[in-house]
Design an enzyme around this catalytic site. Sequence first.
Site, PDB file in Angstrom:
ATOM      1  N   LYS A  21       0.899  -1.241   0.041  1.00  0.00           N
ATOM      2  CA  LYS A  21      -0.021  -0.025   0.050  1.00  0.00           C
ATOM      3  C   LYS A  21       0.951   1.343  -0.066  1.00  0.00           C
ATOM      4  O   LYS A  21       0.739   2.180  -0.710  1.00  0.00           O
ATOM      5  CB  LYS A  21      -1.052  -0.081   1.249  1.00  0.00           C
ATOM      6  CG  LYS A  21      -1.996  -1.023   1.163  1.00  0.00           C
ATOM      7  CD  LYS A  21      -2.982  -0.701   2.199  1.00  0.00           C
ATOM      8  CE  LYS A  21      -4.109  -2.029   2.029  1.00  0.00           C
ATOM      9  NZ  LYS A  21      -5.329  -1.913   3.115  1.00  0.00           N
TER      10      LYS A  21
ATOM     11  N   ASP B 175     -10.229   2.589   2.108  1.00  0.00           N
ATOM     12  CA  ASP B 175     -10.282   1.950   3.430  1.00  0.00           C
ATOM     13  C   ASP B 175     -10.937   2.627   4.285  1.00  0.00           C
ATOM     14  O   ASP B 175     -11.713   2.289   5.238  1.00  0.00           O
ATOM     15  CB  ASP B 175      -8.884   1.523   3.900  1.00  0.00           C
ATOM     16  CG  ASP B 175      -8.190   0.359   3.139  1.00  0.00           C
ATOM     17  OD1 ASP B 175      -9.052  -0.642   2.668  1.00  0.00           O
ATOM     18  OD2 ASP B 175      -6.917   0.214   3.233  1.00  0.00           O
TER      19      ASP B 175
END
Length: 276
Positions: free
Chosen positions: A73, A109
Amino acid sequence: MSDKREKKRLAVIGHPVAHSRSPAVHNAALAELGLAGEWSYEAIDLAPVEFAPRVRAMEREGFVGANVTIPHKEAALRLADTASPVAQAIGAANTLSFEAGGIQADNTDAGGLIDALPGAVRGRRALVLGAGGAARAVVWALLREGVEVYVWNRTPLRARHLCDELGGKPVKAGVLDLRIYELIVNSTSVGLRGEDPFAELPFVASDLDEKHTVVDLVYGAPPSQLLSVAAFAGARTVDGIDILVRQGALSFEIWTGRKPSLGVMDHAARAQGLSR
Ligand code: NAP
C-alpha cells in the site's frame, strides 16, 4: 495498441494474495450489473521487487484499475503520478487507476470503514487497537468524522508516532478503562491466525457490554472470537467483510462509474469463506 474487443481488466495485487475475496466480490458485482462480458477482475501475486515495474506496465496490458493490499500500500502511493488528498494524508493507497496520462492513487479503506459503521459517530470516543497500515486509515477516518480517538498498540512507540503524525492520543494498557469508549476498533492482525484476542489485546471479555460498538477489521471465518464475545455481551458489531465490501464498492465506482450492489458483494465474500 490494445484491442478494443479485449476486456477491461481489474485486479487485486498482494503478496500473498490467493486468500483474497476481492475477485469473487468484484466479479459478482460486475455480473449483477451486466458488465461481466466487458470487465474482469483477477488476483495478481507480486513480490515487493516485482511491484513497481509490473504496475507501470499494467495500463498497456489492458488494466483500468487495481486494488492493492499487504504489503504494497505504501509502495502504491509512492509510484503513482497523482494521489487523492485522502491517500496522501493516510500515507497509503489501496486503489490505483491506470490512465494514458499516468497512475492515480486513492484510498477507500477510510471511506469503507465509515460506511460500515452503524449510525453517526461524531462526538463519540473510540479506542483504536493497532498502529500499522490499517490503523492509519482508521484513525484518519474517525478523526475526520469528529470522533475523539485513542490509540493502543502492542509496541507503544508506534502508537505515539502514529498520533504525532495523524492526531489522536496514545494510551497504555495499564491505564485503559473500556467503560469510557463507545467504539472499539481492532485494526491489529490479532485473530487472523487464531490468536486469543483476550490474551493479546489490553482488555478482558467481561469489559465488553451493550454500550459498545465493536469493529474487527480481521476477516477469516466470521464471526471472529472478539465479535462473538462482543455480540454475546450485547454490543453492536461490524466485521471485516462489512468493511472489505464497502471499500471494494468505493473502488468499483471509481473504475466503472457504476454503483455496485453491496448485498451481492457481501454474499460473494461470505460464500467464498464457506467454501474454504
Ligand atoms: P500491519 O501494518 O502489519 O500491522 C499489524 C498490527 O497488528 C500492528 O499494530 C501490530 O503491532 C499488531 N499486532 C500483530 N500481532 C499482534 C499481537 N499478537 N498482539 C498485539 N498486536 C499485534 O497490518 P495492517 O495492514 O495494519 O492490517 C491489520 C489487519 O487488518 C490485518 O489482519 C488485515 O487483514 C486487516 N485489514 C482488513 C481490511 C478490511 O477491509 N477488512 C482492510 C485492511 C486491513 P506491533 O506494532 O506491536 O507489531
